[in-house]
Each structure stands twice: as C-alpha cells, then as structure tokens.
Design a protein around this motif. Structure first.
Motif, PDB file in Angstrom:
ATOM      1  N   UNK A  82      51.620  99.662  24.791  1.00 30.31           N
ATOM      2  CA  UNK A  82      50.997  99.149  23.670  1.00 30.31           C
ATOM      3  C   UNK A  82      50.331 100.655  23.154  1.00 30.31           C
ATOM      4  N   UNK A  83      50.539 100.532  21.718  1.00 28.02           N
ATOM      5  CA  UNK A  83      49.943 101.790  21.075  1.00 28.02           C
ATOM      6  C   UNK A  83      48.775 101.457  20.349  1.00 28.02           C
ATOM      7  N   UNK A  84      48.311 100.113  20.211  1.00 28.50           N
ATOM      8  CA  UNK A  84      47.364  99.940  19.320  1.00 28.50           C
ATOM      9  C   UNK A  84      46.723  98.573  20.039  1.00 28.50           C
ATOM     10  N   UNK A  85      45.232  98.809  20.161  1.00 22.43           N
ATOM     11  CA  UNK A  85      44.691  97.662  20.942  1.00 22.43           C
ATOM     12  C   UNK A  85      43.216  97.238  20.217  1.00 22.43           C
ATOM     13  N   UNK A  86      42.871  97.573  19.131  1.00 22.45           N
ATOM     14  CA  UNK A  86      41.756  97.338  18.311  1.00 22.45           C
ATOM     15  C   UNK A  86      41.956  95.869  18.041  1.00 22.45           C
ATOM     16  N   UNK A  87      40.578  95.045  18.354  1.00 23.11           N
ATOM     17  CA  UNK A  87      40.747  93.906  18.093  1.00 23.11           C
ATOM     18  C   UNK A  87      39.437  93.384  17.114  1.00 23.11           C
ATOM     19  N   UNK A  88      39.919  92.533  16.176  1.00 20.67           N
ATOM     20  CA  UNK A  88      38.941  91.729  15.308  1.00 20.67           C
ATOM     21  C   UNK A  88      39.504  90.254  15.249  1.00 20.67           C
TER      22      UNK A  88
END
Length: 462
Positions: free
Chosen positions: A428-434
């Motif tokens: 995974x290269x992006x883990x930001x959560x909204x």
C-alpha cells in the motif's frame, strides 16, 4: 485566409444572448488584399429602439425588407470557411455571430484574431485603441462610421498596416500570427495540455508560488484540462488567471483516482475546489451492538458516531433517510437512539414496532431485519481487496477494506503471487482515512463490476 468582419446590433449592446444582428459585412482577405466581400442589412425580427438607431443610423424601415439571419447563414458559413475570424474587439462580433447560429441549432466555430490586441502588441503607446482613435492616429479614413461595411473596410486597412509593421519588426517578423497573438495564458494552457497524459489520474493546478489551487481527477486528464480552458464560468476564468503549472499522478483506475482526489482535496484545501472536505458531511447514521446483543442504530453528528454507515451534509437529509429505514424494517425507536433503550418505544404503541423493546419479539428475529439494513449500507465483506486496473500493463491496482473501512490502496505486479493476506498491506502507498471515502467506494461498487477478494481472517491490526 482571414475573414474581416464587422456587425451592427440592437437589443443588447454588450450581451450577445440578448441582442440581434442588424447588419454584417465580411471581407475575405488572403493576407495581401481583400478578395471577396459579403455585406447586407439583416432583419432582426425585433424592434430597433431609437437608442440603437442613433448609434448606427439603421432604422426599422431600412431592415423591414432585409433578409433574416437564417436566410444568409449559409453564405456566412461559406465565406468564412477555412478563415481566421478577424474583428476589432473580436469577442463582441464573434459572440453575436456565434449566438445567431446557436439559435438555429448550428455550432459556428472559427479561430479568432483581435486587431485591438494585435495593435497593442505591434504599435504600443496609444492612449486609446478604439477603431476610431487608431484610424485617426494612423491617417485611415473611415467612411460610414458605425456601419458594418465602413468599419470592416477600415479594419481591413488597419490589418494591412499591422501586417506591414509585423514584417519589419525585429522580433515579430518571423512569428506566425498564432504565435504572435499567444498570451501568457495561452502559452500556459498549451504547456499544461502537452504535459498531461491522456490516461486516468489526478492532476494538480499550481499558481506561480507553486501553491496547489485546484485538484481534479479524470479518466482522460488531458481532455479534462482542455474542458477547463473552454469553460466560461467565473470560477474557471479566475482559476486560469492564477494558473501557472501542473503536476499529475497516474492512477490507472477511476476508483483510485476518486479516492486520491478526495484525500488530496482535504490535505491541501485548494481555493478553487468545492469544499468536498469533512465539513461537507455533518451527520451520519451508524450502528452498535447493545449489551443484550440487539443490533442498534443511531443518528448523530459525524464525529460522535462510532461506526458510521452513511454520511449526510445536513441533519434534515439524515433524518429523512433514517426515518425511511426505521419504517421499512419496523425498527424500534428505543434501539435507534430516539428513545431510552429501557423504555417501550412509541412505535410499538402504534403497532409500527414488533415489540423488541417490550420483550415481545425475539432478539434473533429483530436482528434479521437489522442485518438487512447493515447489508444494504456496508461492504459485502468485512475484510476484502478490490482489484482494479494498474498504471501499466504489468500492474494490478488494489484497494483494501479492513473491518468495513477503507485502509489504503496500492499496486502490485500482475505476475506476483500474494499468498498471505497481510502482503497487500506491504504494497500500500496511501493509507490516509476519511469517513466519506467509504461512502465514495460503496457508490462506485454499486455502479461498476470489479473483482473482489475477501479475506478469511483479519489481515492487519487496527
């Protein structure tokens, strides 16, 4: 070839959508001289007020027997075909001609050249660049001022003078007309369109200070950028004034582009993006399990709901949706956070609740209906990988859902074998959560068929 054009109008002096053409003159110019002329009064099919008669001298009587625009439209198309549309303040003349054709259901499109802009570049220093002032300063006589043919002839003489100046100018003489007329904005547009690929991804418009002023996504980034430049909306015009450079990230798939765009807008808060940030969603419907194992639901402000299922921009929208769920599944108000869970709810009293709150309905039976609500609002699996297109032929893109929440996205080689479920997390290269990303993914899955790999066990700790 050039088509030097002048028109006279009525009914909307500065607004082509409200006015009509009452006279037009087209002079076809081969770059050396005028080779063909078309000039006529036009019956506007409306009343010419004294205000406009005073400007041009054209009266209602003069146009009463004149052809209507649709009767001369074909001649205008033919004489301007393959020509650059030239006028003094070209946006005015071109706008009116284009609107007249649009009213006939025809798209009139020509490259344009403005002799006002060309004059400012080739002969700078004049106080005014109106046609009358320029002609007076350059010794060009205008016969029948404010009549289409008189002004068109004067514009053609001015055009000849400007071409002569250009041919002798040390900097401009080797430039083509398009290059000469290109503004800073035109050059930036060209460089941006050339830089963006045609593929799918997210693009970032930057100003001269390299601040991100807009984030967008598209399955065809280059084509989408061109649409920005063709738009006449106020936001597009203001954005183009500040636009200086572009960056982009290819994503390969629309789903990853949607996710990344949403994340980047929240991170950078670009001034020209609509506020599709957390503030757009004020309320949520969530769920919980009560100590007696009853599945319950709640409606509240987004930060207070522990397990959000669906988000809303307003309380009223959330309440309307929640009321519909309660009614359709005969849910208990006491287990929907509307009444105290220790009370017999009002809906049971009016026979809309089957009595879970009064110990008259088995918990298992009530939970069957509650799970139907969960199924309609949750992902199909608690833990799963959504497989999508990669950025290149040898790649596969993926999105990980863990514990019913977006966990991240990434890429993996198509030939790489992933035996362990937690290996997806290593790529995974992006883990930001909204929270709204979950809703975005659910919406995409409802509209598109994709390959889904469920996890048998929890692959990654919270």
């Amino acid at each position: 070839m050039f088509a030097i054009i002048d028109i006279e109008t009525c009914g909307g002096r500065f607004d082509a959508r409200r006015g009509r053409i009452i006279e037009i003159c087209v002079l076809k110019h081969d770059g050396l001289s005028v080779v063909e002329k078309f000039s006529t009064l036009i019956n506007p099919e409306c009343y010419i007020t004294p205000q406009f008669t005073k400007i041009s001298g054209i009266t209602n009587e003069m146009v009463s027997e004149a052809p209507k625009f649709y009767e001369v439209a074909k001649q205008i198309i033919e004489i301007t075909s393959g020509c650059i549309f030239v006028a003094h303040n070209v946006q005015f003349d071109y706008g009116f001609v284009r609107e007249e054709f649009a009213a006939l259901g025809y798209t009139f499109k020509r490259d344009t050249l403005c002799t006002v802009r060309l004059s400012r570049k080739l002969i700078p220093g004049f106080v005014s660049y109106s046609l009358g002032n320029l002609c007076a300063q350059l010794g060009i006589e205008i016969e029948n001022r404010h009549r289409a043919e008189g002004d068109a002839v004067a514009t053609s003489i001015l055009f000849d003078r400007l071409m002569l100046v250009k041919s002798q100018h040390p900097v401009y003489k080797k430039m083509g007309i398009e290059e000469l007329m290109a503004t800073r904005k035109d050059k930036i547009k060209s460089s941006i369109v050339e830089k963006l690929p045609e593929g799918c991804g997210v693009y970032y418009f930057r100003n001269q200070s390299q601040e991100i002023i807009y984030v967008g996504k598209s399955t065809h980034m280059r084509r989408r950028a061109q649409e920005h430049f063709q738009s006449s909306s106020k936001k597009s015009r203001l954005m183009q004034e500040e636009l200086y450079a572009v960056d982009f990230v290819e994503t390969g798939s629309e789903l990853i582009a949607l996710i990344l765009e949403s994340i980047e807008i929240k991170k950078h808060r670009p001034k020209f993006n609509r506020l599709s940030k957390s503030s757009d969603f004020s309320h949520a419907i969530g769920w919980q399990v009560y100590p007696n194992d009853v599945i319950g639901f709640e409606l509240g402000v987004i930060d207070a709901v522990q397990r959000p299922l669906v988000l809303f921009p307003s309380y009223l929208g959330a309440k309307k949706y929640f009321d519909k769920i309660i009614e359709n599944q005969s849910l208990c108000l006491s287990y929907c956070g509307i009444q105290n869970s220790s009370e017999v709810c009002f809906n049971h009293q009016i026979q809309k609740c089957k009595g879970i709150c009064a110990n008259k309905e088995p918990i298992a039976e009530y939970n069957v209906r509650a799970r139907l609500v969960l199924k309609s609002l949750q992902f199909a699996n608690d833990h799963m990988v959504i497989l999508v297109s990669g950025r290149q032929a040898h790649e596969v893109g993926f999105v990980v859902i863990h514990n019913q929440r977006f966990s991240g996205f990434g890429y993996i080689d198509r030939d790489e074998s992933v035996d362990q479920s937690d290996a997806w997390f290593d790529h995974m290269i992006e883990r930001t959560y909204f929270p709204d990303i979950d809703q975005l993914i659910k919406s995409y899955l409802n509209k598109n068929k994709v390959k889904i790999l469920p996890f048998q066990t929890t692959p990654y700790p919270d």
